[in-house]
Scaffold this active site. Structure first.
Site, PDB file in Angstrom:
ATOM      1  NE  ARG A 173      -0.286  -6.304  10.906  1.00 49.94           N
ATOM      2  CZ  ARG A 173      -0.581  -5.542   9.835  1.00 49.94           C
ATOM      3  NH1 ARG A 173       0.347  -4.837   9.358  1.00 49.94           N
ATOM      4  NH2 ARG A 173      -1.441  -6.037   8.820  1.00 49.94           N
ATOM      5  CD  GLN A 202      -4.861  -4.233   7.625  1.00 48.48           C
ATOM      6  OE1 GLN A 202      -3.910  -3.860   8.309  1.00 48.48           O
ATOM      7  NE2 GLN A 202      -4.602  -4.305   6.349  1.00 48.48           N
ATOM      8  CG  ASP A 204      -2.730   5.740   4.250  1.00 48.11           C
ATOM      9  OD1 ASP A 204      -3.137   4.646   4.092  1.00 48.11           O
ATOM     10  OD2 ASP A 204      -1.458   5.837   5.276  1.00 48.11           O
ATOM     11  CD  GLU A 205      -4.010   3.126   7.545  1.00 48.94           C
ATOM     12  OE1 GLU A 205      -4.908   2.163   7.446  1.00 48.94           O
ATOM     13  OE2 GLU A 205      -2.920   2.727   8.061  1.00 48.94           O
ATOM     14  CE  LYS A 256      -1.424   1.653   3.759  1.00 44.96           C
ATOM     15  NZ  LYS A 256      -2.106   2.167   5.082  1.00 44.96           N
ATOM     16  CB  THR A 257       3.492   2.406   2.100  1.00 42.74           C
ATOM     17  OG1 THR A 257       2.985   2.025   3.209  1.00 42.74           O
ATOM     18  CG2 THR A 257       4.192   3.690   2.579  1.00 42.74           C
TER      19      THR A 257
END
Length: 777
Positions: free
Chosen positions: A630, A284, A248-249, A60-61
DNA sequence: TCGCCCTATATAAGG
DNA sequence: TATAGGGCGA
C-alpha cells in the site's frame, strides 16, 4: 536505477507469444495511449478466455476500465451484453465512473455491471418463481438471520449456549459459499453441529425463509446457481446475452461464484469458447476465512484451456525498496502463480523496523513520526496506519485525540448496521411488505410499549395456527382476549399505525412517510428521552437516513439499495490520517504506511495458524504483502514486546515476517530505554539489525516455529523479547515475593501460574506479568 | 415487563 | 478491559 526482483517461482508459465494484430497507429483510439505493452495486451485481448495477473500497483483498474471502454467503443457489444462483476459496491461504482470518463459521458445501460450479489439479486428477481419465491422477496441482513436461527434452535430444544446461533449461521454461510444445498451437505459436516442436526436445521432455515418470502446473501448466489443448473433455457438465454464477461478480484471468488461463472462462461468442456476475462492477484488473496478459494485463480488455465495469461508486472506505485521488501516477503509462500514485479527510480527509503516496549509507546512513535512528516509538508491524508485487528486501533485513537491529531477510521461498523438505522428500516420494510415477520419482531416492542416476550409468544402461536404473517395476525388477535389488556391495547395501536402508514404511503413522498413513521411510532421520542451520550448521534443518523432516501424514486427502490449496499457515501476533504485494518486497506495506496503490531501471535494471528495451519500462515503473509504494497514512498513497521490483550498483559516475539524481509531493504532500530535498567545488554543491542541477524535470534525463531523442542532461548533474548515458551515450572518467583517491573514499579506477587505472575503493584494495581519482566525488588 | 447485575467472551467483514 | 446477553428480583 532499476529495481528488478527475481521471483524463484516465476517459471510457472511461459511467456505469451506476441500474436495480437497491431492497430493502425493513425486510427488508434486515444484511450490506448499511455498504456504499457502488457496493459495494452490485456485491453486488446478481448476474444477467448484471459487471465490478467495484476500485481499490486500495476494499473489494474485502468486496464479494466480501458478494456470495457474498448469493447464498447469498438461496438463489439452493447452495454447490456457485458457482464462485469466486482466484489464491492465501491469497485463497481469506480468502474462505472471511469468508463464514463474514458468514452465521454455517463455509461447508460450497463445493467449487468455490479457486485456478485446485486447481479444475483437482479437475476433472482427475474426468475424468483423458479426458486420458489416471489419476485418481491426481502433480502435479510445478518441480524435477522441470527434471530431466525435462534428461533429454530429454540423450537428444536437445542441449548444455544452449547450450540450458538452464530456458529450455525457461519456453518450455513459456509455451505452456501460452497454451493451446497441442505441435501448436499456431507454427513460428517452435518454432524458437527448439535449431534447431527446441522443439516436439518439448514433445511428448516431455508423453509422458514421461503415462507417469509425472504432470502439471505448466500441465497442470492446459490439460488441463481440452482436456477442456471436446472433450467437450461434460462442458462442459454444468459449465455447468449453475455458476449463479454469480466470478473474483478478473481482470487476472492468462492465456490458458488466460481460455479456460477463457469456455467455462464461455458468453461469446462462445454464446447463454448467464451470471452471471459478474469483479473486478480493470487498474492493478494486474503479472504479465505470468508470462503474465497485461491485455487480458483490458480486453476484458471485448466478450467479454460487455451486461456491467455497476461502478467502486469510493472509497478507504478512503490519505490524499489518497498517493492523489494514486499517481494522478498511473499517469496516465502508456496503455490503461487509467480510474478516479477519491477519498478524504476531511486531505491528510496528503507523500511524502518522498530521494536518498542508496548502498544502505548508504539502509538506515541507513530504519532510523532506522522507529525514530523506533516511539518515537512506531507499530508495526513497520505498516511495510513494499518492494523491486523481492530482492538489495536484504540491506542492510536487515544494518542491522536490527546495530541489533537486529525484522524479517521476507515471501515468498522457501517451506517446501515447501526441499531437505530436497522430499527427504522424494519418499520419501513414492514410498511412496504406487511408479511415481513422478521422486521415485525424487531420493532414490536421498540420503543417499549409493554409487549413483552410472553405476549410475543402468544402472538406467534396465534399466527402459526392461523397461518398468517405476524402483522395480519396482530390485527386479528387484538379483537380477541388472548392478550393481557395492556399488551392488547398497545398492539392495537401499533397495528392501526401500520394500516394508516400503508395507506398514506401511496399518497405522500416516501421521505415524508419516513418522518411520519419515526415520529408516530414514538421512536424519535424514545431517543429524545434517552439521556445517554449516544442518543443525539442516533437522532442525527436518522435524519441522515431520511435525507439519503431523497435520491431514490420509491420506498422499494430505497430498500433494495440499502439491503445490497449497506454504506453511505461521504465526501471527504479534510486532511486526516487514516486508521484501518489491513483487510480494509486492500486496493488503497498512501505515501506513508505505518504497520504496527508485527508480533508473533498477533500478526501472523495465532488463531489463523491454529485453525488453518500453513495455509493460514500463508494468507497472513499475503496480508503482510498487501500492507507493505500500500506504501508509495515509505513504510514503518513496529512490534511491541508487551501488549495488553483483553485486559491482561502478554509478551510476544517479533513477527517472523520481519525476519523474512530482505535485510538490504530494512533499517532497524531499537528504542532507547527498551532495555530499561538492564544496563549491559544495551551495548550488544544498539542496532536491532544485529540482533535479528545474530545466531541467537535465528535460533529463537527456529525454536519458535519448529513447534516441538521449545528450548528456552539464551538469557539475552529472554530479556530482550521475552518468551511465552519458557518452562512453566521454572518460575524463580513465589507467592509473597517482592518484585520490580520496568513499567509498573514495585509490587507483591499474589499468585504464580507457570511463568505468569499475578502481581499486586503498589501504584498500578493488580496485573498479570511474565516473570522475565520482573526482578527481585 | 423492566432493569440491573453478573458472567462469558473476545480476528478479519464484503454483500 | 469492554460489552453483550442471560438470569433474576421488584
Amino acid at each position: 536505477m532499476t529495481g528488478h526482483y527475481q521471483d524463484p517461482l516465476d517459471s510457472a508459465f511461459g511467456d505469451e507469444p506476441e500474436d495480437h494484430a497491431p492497430l493502425m497507429p493513425a486510427r488508434e483510439p486515444p484511450y490506448l495511449s499511455g498504456l504499457n505493452k502488457e496493459q495494452r495486451e490485456a485491453v486488446e485481448a478481448t476474444e477467448g478466455p484471459v487471465l490478467v495477473l495484476a500485481g499490486a500497483g500495476t494499473g489494474k483498474t485502468r486496464v479494466l476500465t480501458t478494456r470495457l471502454a474498448h469493447i464498447l467503443s469498438t461496438r463489439k457489444a452493447w452495454p447490456g451484453q457485458i457482464l462485469a462483476v466486482t466484489f464491492t459496491n465501491k469497485a463497481a461504482r469506480e468502474l462505472k465512473e471511469r468508463i464514463g470518463a474514458l468514452i465521454g459521458g455517463v455509461v447508460e445501460g450497463m445493467q449487468w455491471l455490479g457486485t456478485f450479489h446485486s447481479i444475483g439479486a437482479r437475476m433472482l428477481r427475474r426468475h424468483a418463481e423458479l426458486a420458489g419465491r416471489k419476485s418481491n422477496f426481502t433480502i435479510i441482513d445478518t441480524d435477522d438471520q441470527l434471530r431466525l436461527m435462534k428461533q429454530l434452535l429454540q423450537a428444536e430444544n437445542i441449548d444455544d449456549k452449547r450450540w450458538p446461533a452464530r456458529t450455525l449461521a457461519s456453518m450455513i454461510d459456509g455451505w452456501k459459499n460452497r454451493g451446497l444445498k441442505p441435501e448436499d451437505v456431507p454427513d460428517g459436516e452435518a454432524h458437527a453441529f448439535a449431534f447431527g442436526k446441522g443439516r436439518s436445521l439448514y433445511a428448516a432455515y431455508q423453509e422458514r425463509l421461503r415462507a417469509l418470502n425472504a432470502c439471505d446473501f448466500g441465497d442470492l448466489l446459490l439460488d441463481v446457481l440452482t436456477i442456471l443448473r436446472e433450467h437450461p433455457d434460462v442458462l442459454a438465454d444468459y449465455r447468449d446475452r453475455f458476449r463479454y464477461i469480466l470478473v474483478d478480484e478473481y482470487q476472492d471468488t468462492n465456490t458458488v461464484q466460481y460455479l456460477w461463472l463457469k456455467l455462464l462462461a461455458g468453461g469446462g468442456g462445454s464446447g463454448v469458447r467464451s470471452n471471459v476475462c478474469v483479473v486478480g492477484d493470487d498474492d493478494q488473496s486474503i479472504y479465505g476465512w470468508r470462503g474465497a478459494e485461491i485455487e480458483n485463480i490458480l486453476r484458471f488455465e485448466r478450467d479454460f484451456p487455451g486461456a491467455k495469461v497476461i502478467r502486469l508486472e510493472r509497478n507504478y506505485r512503490s519505490t524499489p525498496a518497498i517493492l523489494g521488501a514486499a517481494s522478498g516477503l511473499i517469496a516465502a509462500n508456496k503455490g503461487r502463480l509467480g510474478k516479477t514485479l519491477w519498478t524504476e527510480g531511486e531505491p528510496g527509503e528503507k523500511i524502518a523496523v522498530k521494536g518498542v516496549w508496548d502498544a502505548e509507546e508504539e502509538a506515541r512513535n507513530v504519532a510523532s513520526e506522522a507529525e514530523n512528516l506533516h511539518r515537512q509538508n506531507h499530508l495526513y491524508a497520505q498516511m495510513a496506519i494499518l492494523v491486523r485487528a481492530s482492538f489495536q486501533m484504540r491506542e492510536f485513537e487515544d494518542r491522536f485525540i490527546s495530541l489533537g491529531l486529525p484522524y479517521k477510521v476507515i471501515g468498522g461498523p457501517r451506517f446501515y448496521e447501526r441499531a437505530e438505522i436497522r430499527d427504522a428500516m424494519a418499520y419501513f420494510r414492514l410498511v412496504a411488505q406487511g408479511d415481513d415477520d422478521l422486521a415485525f419482531e424487531r420493532i414490536i416492542n421498540k420503543p417499549k410499549r409493554g409487549i413483552g416476550d410472553a405476549s410475543v409468544q402468544v402472538l406467534h402461536q396465534f399466527a402459526r395456527s392461523m397461518r398468517m404473517p405476524l402483522l395480519a395476525a396482530a390485527r386479528d388477535i387484538v379483537v380477541t382476549d388472548e392478550l393481557p389488556p395492556k399488551a392488547k391495547k398497545a398492539l392495537g395501536e401499533l397495528v392501526g399505525n401500520f394500516m394508516r402508514w400503508a395507506e398514506v404511503s401511496r399518497q405522500i413522498p416516501h421521505t415524508e412517510l419516513a418522518e411520519m413513521i419515526l415520529d408516530e411510532s414514538g421512536y424519535t421520542d424514545m431517543l429524545k428521552a434517552d439521556k445517554s451520550a449516544e442518543a443525539p448521534g442516533r437522532l442525527d443518523n436518522l435524519k441522515e437516513l431520511v435525507r439519503s432516501m431523497e435520491q431514490f424514486e420509491s420506498l422499494a427502490a430505497f430498500l433494495e439499495h440499502v439491503a445490497l449496499v449497506m454504506e453511505i457515501e461521504q465526501n471527504e476533504t479534510e486532511d486526516r490520517i487514516n486508521l484501518m485494518t489491513l483487510h480494509a486497506a486492500k486496493g488503497l495506496e498512501f505515501d506513508t504506511v505505518f504497520l504496527p503490531g508485527w508480533e508473533e501471535g498477533l500478526f501472523p494471528s495465532q488463531r489463523t495458524m491454529d485453525e488453518n495451519g500453513v495455509a493460514g500462515l500463508e494468507e497472513e503473509r499475503r496480508l503482510a504483502y498487501v500492507g507493505l504494497t500500500r506504501a508509495k514512498k515509505r513504510a514503518f513497521i513496529s512490534f511491541a514486546a508487551n501488549r495488553r490483550i483483553h485486559g491482561s498483559w502478554q509478551s510476544a516475539l517479533p513477527s517472523r515476517f520481519i525476519n523474512e524481509l530482505p535485510p538490504e531493504h530494512v533499517a532497524a532500530a531499537i528504542d532507547e530505554g527498551f532495555y530499561g535498567g538492564n544496563a549491559g545488554f544495551r551495548d550488544n543491542m544498539d542496532g536491532f539489525a544485529s540482533t535479528y541477524d545474530s545466531p541467537g535470534w535465528k535460533r529463537a525463531q527456529a525454536n519458535k516455529s519448529s513447534g516441538y523442542t521449545r528450548a528456552r532461548p539464551p538469557l539475552i533474548e529472554a530479556q530482550a523479547w521475552s518468551v511465552q515458551t519458557s518452562d512453566p515450572a521454572a518460575s524463580q518467583f513465589g507467592r509473597g515475593d517482592r518484585v520490580f517491573h520496568q513499567k509498573f514499579g514495585y509490587g507483591l506477587v499474589r499468585a504464580v501460574e507457570g511463568n505468569k505472575l499475578t502481581v499486586d503493584f503498589d501504584k498500578a494495581g493488580e496485573k498479570k506479568v511474565i516473570d522475565q519482566f520482573v526482578t527481585r525488588g
